[in-house]
Design an enzyme around this catalytic site. Sequence first.
Site, PDB file in Angstrom:
ATOM      1  N   SER A 181      -7.270   2.836  15.619  1.00  0.00           N
ATOM      2  CA  SER A 181      -6.836   2.087  16.802  1.00  0.00           C
ATOM      3  C   SER A 181      -7.279   2.866  18.028  1.00  0.00           C
ATOM      4  O   SER A 181      -7.563   4.070  17.935  1.00  0.00           O
ATOM      5  CB  SER A 181      -5.297   1.987  16.799  1.00  0.00           C
ATOM      6  N   VAL A 217       0.804  -1.223   0.000  1.00  0.00           N
ATOM      7  CA  VAL A 217       0.000   0.000   0.000  1.00  0.00           C
ATOM      8  C   VAL A 217       0.842   1.281   0.000  1.00  0.00           C
ATOM      9  O   VAL A 217       0.290   2.372  -0.118  1.00  0.00           O
ATOM     10  CB  VAL A 217      -1.003   0.030   1.179  1.00  0.00           C
ATOM     11  N   ILE A 225      -6.336  -6.849  20.135  1.00  0.00           N
ATOM     12  CA  ILE A 225      -6.906  -7.947  19.349  1.00  0.00           C
ATOM     13  C   ILE A 225      -5.792  -8.953  19.080  1.00  0.00           C
ATOM     14  O   ILE A 225      -4.664  -8.557  18.751  1.00  0.00           O
ATOM     15  CB  ILE A 225      -7.467  -7.432  17.996  1.00  0.00           C
ATOM     16  N   ASN A 243      -7.078  -1.520   5.953  1.00  0.00           N
ATOM     17  CA  ASN A 243      -6.756  -2.291   7.157  1.00  0.00           C
ATOM     18  C   ASN A 243      -5.263  -2.508   7.358  1.00  0.00           C
ATOM     19  O   ASN A 243      -4.801  -2.635   8.491  1.00  0.00           O
ATOM     20  CB  ASN A 243      -7.477  -3.650   7.060  1.00  0.00           C
ATOM     21  N   TYR A 275       3.332   5.665  15.497  1.00  0.00           N
ATOM     22  CA  TYR A 275       2.103   4.882  15.299  1.00  0.00           C
ATOM     23  C   TYR A 275       0.889   5.665  15.792  1.00  0.00           C
ATOM     24  O   TYR A 275      -0.128   5.776  15.104  1.00  0.00           O
ATOM     25  CB  TYR A 275       2.235   3.554  16.056  1.00  0.00           C
ATOM     26  N   LYS A 303      -2.322   6.986  13.661  1.00  0.00           N
ATOM     27  CA  LYS A 303      -3.682   6.510  13.945  1.00  0.00           C
ATOM     28  C   LYS A 303      -4.622   7.668  14.299  1.00  0.00           C
ATOM     29  O   LYS A 303      -5.810   7.614  13.981  1.00  0.00           O
ATOM     30  CB  LYS A 303      -3.650   5.452  15.066  1.00  0.00           C
TER      31      LYS A 303
HETATM   32  P1  NAI Z   1      -1.427  -8.347  11.327  1.00  0.00           P
HETATM   33  O1  NAI Z   1       0.034  -8.141  11.439  1.00  0.00           O
HETATM   34  O2  NAI Z   1      -2.005  -9.657  11.709  1.00  0.00           O
HETATM   35  O3  NAI Z   1      -1.921  -8.000   9.856  1.00  0.00           O
HETATM   36  C1  NAI Z   1      -1.472  -6.846   9.183  1.00  0.00           C
HETATM   37  C2  NAI Z   1      -1.345  -7.177   7.702  1.00  0.00           C
HETATM   38  O4  NAI Z   1      -0.962  -5.973   7.018  1.00  0.00           O
HETATM   39  C3  NAI Z   1      -0.274  -8.237   7.420  1.00  0.00           C
HETATM   40  O5  NAI Z   1      -0.806  -9.289   6.638  1.00  0.00           O
HETATM   41  C4  NAI Z   1       0.797  -7.450   6.684  1.00  0.00           C
HETATM   42  O6  NAI Z   1       1.486  -8.213   5.701  1.00  0.00           O
HETATM   43  C5  NAI Z   1      -0.005  -6.341   6.054  1.00  0.00           C
HETATM   44  N1  NAI Z   1       0.841  -5.211   5.679  1.00  0.00           N
HETATM   45  C6  NAI Z   1       1.816  -4.610   6.425  1.00  0.00           C
HETATM   46  N2  NAI Z   1       2.416  -3.639   5.702  1.00  0.00           N
HETATM   47  C7  NAI Z   1       1.785  -3.621   4.488  1.00  0.00           C
HETATM   48  C8  NAI Z   1       1.959  -2.857   3.317  1.00  0.00           C
HETATM   49  N3  NAI Z   1       2.908  -1.899   3.221  1.00  0.00           N
HETATM   50  N4  NAI Z   1       1.146  -3.107   2.265  1.00  0.00           N
HETATM   51  C9  NAI Z   1       0.188  -4.057   2.344  1.00  0.00           C
HETATM   52  N5  NAI Z   1      -0.010  -4.833   3.410  1.00  0.00           N
HETATM   53  C10 NAI Z   1       0.779  -4.611   4.488  1.00  0.00           C
HETATM   54  O7  NAI Z   1      -2.058  -7.173  12.214  1.00  0.00           O
HETATM   55  P2  NAI Z   1      -3.546  -6.762  12.608  1.00  0.00           P
HETATM   56  O8  NAI Z   1      -3.546  -6.586  14.048  1.00  0.00           O
HETATM   57  O9  NAI Z   1      -4.554  -7.624  11.968  1.00  0.00           O
HETATM   58  O10 NAI Z   1      -3.585  -5.297  11.960  1.00  0.00           O
HETATM   59  C11 NAI Z   1      -4.659  -4.812  11.159  1.00  0.00           C
HETATM   60  C12 NAI Z   1      -4.877  -3.349  11.465  1.00  0.00           C
HETATM   61  O11 NAI Z   1      -5.386  -3.200  12.784  1.00  0.00           O
HETATM   62  C13 NAI Z   1      -3.612  -2.482  11.411  1.00  0.00           C
HETATM   63  O12 NAI Z   1      -3.907  -1.255  10.776  1.00  0.00           O
HETATM   64  C14 NAI Z   1      -3.280  -2.275  12.874  1.00  0.00           C
HETATM   65  O13 NAI Z   1      -2.535  -1.091  13.066  1.00  0.00           O
HETATM   66  C15 NAI Z   1      -4.653  -2.200  13.471  1.00  0.00           C
HETATM   67  N6  NAI Z   1      -4.769  -2.423  14.908  1.00  0.00           N
HETATM   68  C16 NAI Z   1      -4.355  -3.612  15.483  1.00  0.00           C
HETATM   69  C17 NAI Z   1      -4.563  -3.824  16.828  1.00  0.00           C
HETATM   70  C18 NAI Z   1      -4.233  -5.133  17.493  1.00  0.00           C
HETATM   71  O14 NAI Z   1      -4.332  -5.220  18.728  1.00  0.00           O
HETATM   72  N7  NAI Z   1      -3.871  -6.167  16.787  1.00  0.00           N
HETATM   73  C19 NAI Z   1      -5.172  -2.792  17.680  1.00  0.00           C
HETATM   74  C20 NAI Z   1      -5.556  -1.608  16.973  1.00  0.00           C
HETATM   75  C21 NAI Z   1      -5.352  -1.445  15.643  1.00  0.00           C
END
Ligand code: NAI
Length: 261
Positions: free
Chosen positions: A152, A73, A198, A99, A165, A169
Site C-alpha cells: 500500500s 489466509v 482505489i 492480495n 495497518y 504494509k
Molecule cells: P476489499 O475489501 O474489496 O477486498 C479484500 C478481500 O480480502 C475481501 O474479499 C475479503 O473477504 C478478503 N479477506 C479479508 N480477510 C481475509 C482473510 N483472513 N483470508 C482471506 N481473505 C480475506 O479490499 P481491496 O481494497 O480490494 O483490498 C485488496 C488489498 O489491497 C488489501 O491487501 C488492501 O490492504 C490493499 N490496499 C487497498 C487500498 C484501497 O484503497 N482499496 C489501498 C492500498 C492497499
Amino acid sequence: MTNPRLTSHSRSVAGKVVLVTGAASGMGRAEAHLFADEGAKVAVTDLRQADVDAVVGEITAVGGEAAGYVLDVTDPDAISAVVDRIRTDLGPVDVLINNAGISIGAPIDADDFEDSWALAIDVLLTAHQRMVRACLPDLRASGEGRIVNISSTEGLGAQRGTLPYTTAKHGVIGLTRALAVDLAADGITVNAICPGPILTGMTDVIPTEHREKFARRRTALRRYGDPEEVAHMVLNLALPASSYVTGTVIPVDGGQTMKND
Ligand code: NAI
C-alpha cells in the site's frame, strides 16, 4: 498467418495457474478477471463460498477457466490443504498474488490495541509468508515462478490512526525484498505493488465527498483508481517477460506518493 517474432520473452500467461487471495472483491476480483481474460487458470480464494462461487461464475460465463476455494489466509492448515487441492484441480501454482486484506486502524493508546496489532500483522503480513511457503515447491518447479505482494502507499508513508495497518504494509515491502534475494536462485521473482486510493469494498464505506476531496488534494490524477488499473500492474509483474524485475516496489497511486503540492 502471424509474422515470426524477433523477440524471445513471452507476454502471455495463458495456461499459467494463478492463485489470488481475497479474490472475491475489489482488486483481487479484478486480478482474477484479468488473468482469466489472458487465458490463465485462476484459483479464486476468499473467506466465503458464495462470494468465491460468484467470481468463478463470472469467469466461466465468458469462457474463462477458474476454480473457487474457501480460504482464510490466517489458517495455516487450510492454506496447505487448499494449495494441494489447487494442484490437483488446476495444476501446480505458477503465480501467487498475496492480495487479501482488511482495513484496521487503532491509535497506540487504544484499549484493544494489542488485538488490532495482532490481527493486522496476521492477515496482512504473516499470511503472505505462509502462502509463499505453501506454494514454494510449485513456484520452484515452474521455472517462471512469480510472487506479487499487495502492500500500500501506507507501506511507504503513514497516515494518522493506522499504526497496525501501516506497520504491516511496511513489513510487506521488507518481506518482498528479502524473498526476492532468497528466491532469485530458483528463478522466482518477488515484487510489491503499493496501491493508492482505489475504489473497492475497503474504501466504499468512506463517504463519497471525503473520497473525492482526498483524491483531488492528494493524487496528481485527482481521482480514485479503478481496481483493474492495479490488476494490470500485477499482470505485468507476473509475465514470463518480466523475468529481470525482482524486489521492486511499485506505486499504482495516481501520483500520490510523488506529489508535493
Ligand atoms: P476489499 O475489501 O474489496 O477486498 C479484500 C478481500 O480480502 C475481501 O474479499 C475479503 O473477504 C478478503 N479477506 C479479508 N480477510 C481475509 C482473510 N483472513 N483470508 C482471506 N481473505 C480475506 O479490499 P481491496 O481494497 O480490494 O483490498 C485488496 C488489498 O489491497 C488489501 O491487501 C488492501 O490492504 C490493499 N490496499 C487497498 C487500498 C484501497 O484503497 N482499496 C489501498 C492500498 C492497499
